[in-house]
Design an enzyme around this catalytic site. Structure first.
Site, PDB file in Angstrom:
ATOM      1  CE  LYS A  54     -10.965  -3.360   6.829  1.00 32.15           C
ATOM      2  NZ  LYS A  54      -9.887  -2.374   6.967  1.00 32.15           N
ATOM      3  CG  ASP A  62      -9.599  -1.849   0.395  1.00 32.51           C
ATOM      4  OD1 ASP A  62      -9.794  -0.638   0.577  1.00 32.51           O
ATOM      5  OD2 ASP A  62      -8.799  -2.509   1.090  1.00 32.51           O
ATOM      6  CE1 TYR A 110      -3.598   2.689   0.689  1.00 35.30           C
ATOM      7  CE2 TYR A 110      -1.966   3.533   2.232  1.00 35.30           C
ATOM      8  CZ  TYR A 110      -3.121   3.699   1.506  1.00 35.30           C
ATOM      9  OH  TYR A 110      -3.808   4.886   1.578  1.00 35.30           O
TER      10      TYR A 110
END
Length: 519
Positions: free
Chosen positions: A372, A300, A265
């Site tokens: 998640k 995501d 990320y």
């Protein structure tokens, strides 16, 4: 058993094998390097905290002087504890203060002096690791005493006012309304700070600063609420950015339960140097493993910059890589909160069927992981009624596919920072869907040759093709080419590169030594 999607077990094993092959060179590279944040995290485990009158943490002050005197490549532990043994100061805090004032010169000890410094540094850092162990045991006692969340998926809700003293009552009320996990979203831009702010903070931007005192305050408040409700309420924050290892240590010391901790990320979305990130994430995950913390990965985010249909396989690929890096660092299946998201354009025909295919694929490839599942954000338009309906479909997808952690979607996404009333409506939506669906996932069995199963197998096949290319080209080159999230990040650029050092032959870090023994 092939499960609901009729996935070939040999194909899944092959995908994992490719992820290992792609990831091994990264782990080898990480083991050969250290960073300023890894070294500062070691000082924090040894008990050094606080900041000077300008707000600069003492760990930064001390590490910077040691680095200037002897370099980073040897580690800072031996020079620091050698200075203490030579009587330069009676403790770490005083040593840091004297170093900042320019009244201490550090050296690389040799022979008996090095042996002495090695032994004393390990003893002091080991005491910090034992404190982390104690907080983990405390969590287990509290879950046994108060009880755990009554069901899965756990309902995960974000609080983000910027003011820790405003976050606390909102978090407590959210727990009373059904939230099982409270995430205190971090202030915008904190991931780019090469220091951890000190103390309780009241002026964050679109979030609240991650500090040790803020962790302590929120954990204490949620402990009160856990006792009140008769169920343990979990707390989440962010171990990412330039201070990933330090924040992981602070989370372990203050008994946080989950931390956002993705392997890529920071590289992709914050332009942090890839080498810096991979070194820091390995150390931070070793800390999380020791602390019993569940990590949340960030796949995501890829779907906020790339198309959720075309790029679906990059999510699965990243999940497989994140799983490998996590397990190599010592995390167990129950700690792998691998991320995925409900981000397909709702105007696309059969969009919900594709969402089910992607969610069920993640569930079946990682059957023991607490996945998640992230709500729609990219295609929220500001129409709060449509947004609430879309969130309802997201919640239903979570119920149908047996997700583990369900982040609460907000109908006001992309409009305003959510009000308490927005959160209340969103929680009502989640509660209704989960209560009405019950154990519907037990009855949901897509046709083996139908749209959902075929789409899932297609995505898995594309993931394998991508992993094959990554194995051939090398992961750093794949990241540089924009493979994930369309972001191109070369290994010789990015923020924080100047804080990376290749380890010398005599490198020593007692924290790494202890954590390697248990990973």
């Amino acid at each position: 058993m092939r499960g609901k999607l009729d996935l070939d077990p040999a194909t899944v094993r092959h995908a994992r094998s490719l992820a290992r092959k792609a990831g091994r060179p990264i782990v080898t590279m990480a083991k050969k390097h250290t960073t300023v944040s890894v070294e500062r995290a070691t000082l924090r485990l040894a008990g050094l905290g606080g900041a000077d009158e300008e707000g600069t943490p003492w760990v930064n002050r001390l590490a910077d002087v040691v680095r200037a005197d002897v370099g980073l490549e040897h580690g800072i532990s031996l020079p620091v504890w050698d200075a203490l043994a030579r009587g330069e100061a009676e403790d770490l805090l005083t040593l840091a203060q004297k170093a900042a004032a320019g009244s201490v010169t550090f050296r690389l000890p040799e022979g008996k002096d090095a042996t002495r410094a090695r032994k004393v540094s390990r003893t002091q850092v080991a005491a910090g690791v034992r404190r982390v162990d104690g907080r983990r045991a405390e969590r287990e006692r509290l879950i046994k005493r108060h009880g755990d969340a009554p069901r899965q998926p756990w309902i995960y809700l974000i609080v983000a006012t910027g003011d820790i003293y405003e976050d606390i009552p909102q978090a407590q009320q959210a727990a009373r309304e059904g939230a099982d996990v409270i995430a205190v979203i971090r202030s915008t831009g904190q991931s780019l700070l090469d220091f951890v702010p000190e103390g309780a903070t009241r002026e964050g931007f679109a979030g609240t600063y991650a500090t040790q005192e803020n962790f302590r305050l929120m954990r204490a408040a949620l402990d009160e609420t856990s006792k009140e409700l008769g169920r343990y309420v979990r707390l989440t924050n962010y171990a990412s950015g330039l201070c990933m290892p330090e924040i992981a240590v602070l989370a372990g010391l203050e008994r946080l339960d989950m931390m956002l901790n993705d392997s890529m990320y920071g590289i992709l979305f914050r332009d942090i140097n890839p080498v810096r990130t991979f070194v820091d994430q390995r150390f931070s995950r070793q800390v999380h493993a020791r602390a019993g913390i569940i990590i949340n990965t960030g796949e995501d985010n890829y779907l906020t910059t790339a198309d959720a249909v075309e790029a679906a396989h990059t999510v699965t690929t990243s999940q497989l890589l994140n799983e490998y890096f996590a397990k190599e660092a010592g995390l167990e299946d129950w700690q792998l909160g691998l991320g995925h998201a409900f981000e397909i354009d709702p105007a696309i025909p059969d969009s919900f069927r594709m969402e089910l295919a992607h969610a069920l694929l993640a569930r079946e490839v990682f059957p023991k992981a607490p996945l998640k599942w992230m709500p729609p954000t990219r295609h929220m338009t500001g129409d709060v009624f449509k947004g609430n309906l879309l969130d309802g479909f997201f919640n239903l997808a979570g119920a149908l596919t047996g997700q583990s952690i369900l982040l609460v979607g907000m109908m006001t996404e992309a409009v305003v920072t959510p009000w308490l009333s927005d959160r209340d409506v969103a929680l009502q939506n989640v509660r209704y869907v989960l209560d009405a669906a019950g154990s519907l996932h037990e009855d949901f069995h897509p046709s083996p040759d139908g749209f959902i199963a075929t789409r899932a197998r297609q995505v898995l096949g594309e993931s394998i093709e991508l992993l094959d290319r990554i194995v051939d080209d090398g992961m750093l080159d794949a990241i540089a080419d924009g493979t994930f999230g369309l972001m191109k990040r070369p290994a010789d650029a990015g923020r924080g590169l100047d804080g990376v050092a290749r380890k010398a032959a005599d490198y020593y870090n007692p924290a790494s030594e202890i954590l390697e023994e248990t990973s």
